[in-house]
Design an enzyme around this catalytic site. Structure first.
Site, PDB file in Angstrom:
ATOM      1  N   TYR A 105       0.862  -1.188   0.000  1.00  0.00           N
ATOM      2  CA  TYR A 105       0.000   0.000   0.000  1.00  0.00           C
ATOM      3  C   TYR A 105       0.894   1.233   0.000  1.00  0.00           C
ATOM      4  CZ  TYR A 105      -3.080   3.712   1.610  1.00  0.00           C
ATOM      5  OH  TYR A 105      -3.766   4.892   1.706  1.00  0.00           O
ATOM      6  N   GLU A 150      -3.228   7.706  -4.075  1.00  0.00           N
ATOM      7  CA  GLU A 150      -3.213   6.399  -3.407  1.00  0.00           C
ATOM      8  C   GLU A 150      -3.052   5.277  -4.423  1.00  0.00           C
ATOM      9  OE1 GLU A 150      -5.883   4.809   0.136  1.00  0.00           O
ATOM     10  OE2 GLU A 150      -6.933   4.600  -1.778  1.00  0.00           O
TER      11      GLU A 150
END
Length: 388
Positions: A109, A197
């Site tokens: 992530y 993101e």
């Protein structure tokens, strides 16, 4: 402003952030042509909506052959995709992203966003990629690393190394990761992003580092500097009431299901206090509507009309502190709106400030059934009576 994954990846590609080969498709025929262009399977079919959790909702599928691809493309395009971010109503899928399948060795992530508390940019990363980062933060916060970057200095080598070592990046993937992270950071800053993101960011079996997903949110106030990004706006993905309010220069946010009281204020702080007042009176706010300090009678009229158009609204509370927006101007706007669209629900008005006496007189002379409140406590009590 939010954009689609395929649009984010276009910007990634232009700015040196590695992404899979792929193409957006608006019909099943275009999707088939895109898959054929990729030349081999597996091929990934991804629904394009402004919401996360698409995979769990059935909006992301990996096709191992042409038959599977045709089935997935046909079923996903046009489906009503429900995720925890769309709400129970879901969103209709009107476009697909068709991408090459990759040999995934590890999922990570990675995100970049401004941190108000430190006035710095923060690089947030985790080895728990592909998962809901909110769940990771709640259950295993130790799995999230944070690297703070002073925007006046910019990203430096030690920032890149801190992120890479924090993710236990393999030696062979160290260089492609640091190149990707540096380019991603500069993209976030140069485009005035409130969030960038990648979930997941993958390491392939060949040690490449690739953005398998992409999400970008932009500061609306900076869009005038990025006309290319403004072209990415997809009004179909936005609340139609919010779009209409924005066209009139109003700051409107729909607060979801369960509300029963519409409200109109001038100033965000006053809006928060007004919503507390609504809760105190036993109601639930339907919206946040800030008409701003210099709203015209026409803007107030449009705001009032928008509030009344919502069938969930059982009463309206107007709470205005008259500074630049004088009380008489507010009163004129409300009266004009009520005369044009009628009064479907009780309307409670609390005003204070400039030209208060004149504003109350305008309301009294209108002959309309508008409920005047002398202060906020009185407004809450009158609202409580109206919604019972």
């Amino acid at each position: 402003m939010k954009i689609h994954e395929y649009q984010a990846k276009e910007l990634f590609r232009k700015n040196g952030v590695a992404v899979p080969d792929g193409q957006v498709a608006f019909t099943v025929e275009e999707a088939k042509a895109a898959a054929e262009k990729l030349g081999s399977y597996p091929v990934v079919v991804k629904a394009q909506i402004h919401a996360g959790g698409r995979g769990l909702g059935g909006g992301v599928k990996v096709a191992k052959n042409e038959q599977e691809f045709d089935d997935y493309a046909g079923s996903i395009l046009g489906m009503n995709l429900v995720t925890k971010q769309t709400g129970p109503g879901g969103k209709r899928v009107k476009k697909l992203l068709v991408e090459q399948g990759l040999n995934i060795a590890k999922e990570l992530y990675l995100s970049i966003l401004p941190d108000r508390a430190t006035a710095k940019m923060i690089i947030m990363a985790s080895e728990a990629g592909g998962m809901d980062i909110e769940d990771v933060a709640e259950k295993t916060p130790e799995k999230i690393i944070k690297v703070y970057v002073d925007p006046n200095v910019g990203i430096q080598g030690y920032h890149l190394r801190a992120a890479a070592f924090g993710l236990n990046m393999p030696k062979a993937s160290m260089k492609p990761f640091t190149v990707l992270l540096k380019n991603l950071f500069n993209l976030a800053v140069n485009y005035d992003c409130s969030l960038v993101e990648i979930n997941p960011l993958i390491i392939t079996a060949e040690d490449d580092v690739i953005a398998l997903d992409g999400k970008m949110d932009f500061d609306d106030n900076a869009l005038y500097r990025h006309p290319d990004v403004k072209e990415y706006r997809d009004l179909d993905e936005e609340d139609p009431t919010e779009v209409e309010a924005g066209s009139h220069g109003l700051n409107y946010i729909h607060l979801g299901e369960g509300g029963n009281v519409g409200n109109m204020v001038n100033g965000a702080g006053l809006a928060m206090a007004t919503m507390d007042c609504i809760k105190y009176a036993g109601g639930n706010p339907v919206n946040f509507l800030d008409v701003g300090g210099g709203a015209s009678a026409e803007q107030i009229e449009n705001g009032f009309r928008i509030l009344q158009s919502d069938e969930n609204v059982k009463a309206i509370l107007i709470n205005i502190f008259g500074g630049i927006l004088r009380c008489d101007r507010l009163a004129n706007g409300v009266v004009q709106a009520a005369e044009k669209v009628g009064l479907r629900v009780p309307v409670i008005i609390r005003m204070e400030g400039t030209n208060l006496k004149e504003g109350r007189q305008i309301l009294a002379d209108s002959g309309l059934d508008l409920i005047n409140a002398k202060d906020l406590k009185d407004a809450a009590e009158k609202l409580k009576e109206a919604i019972q």
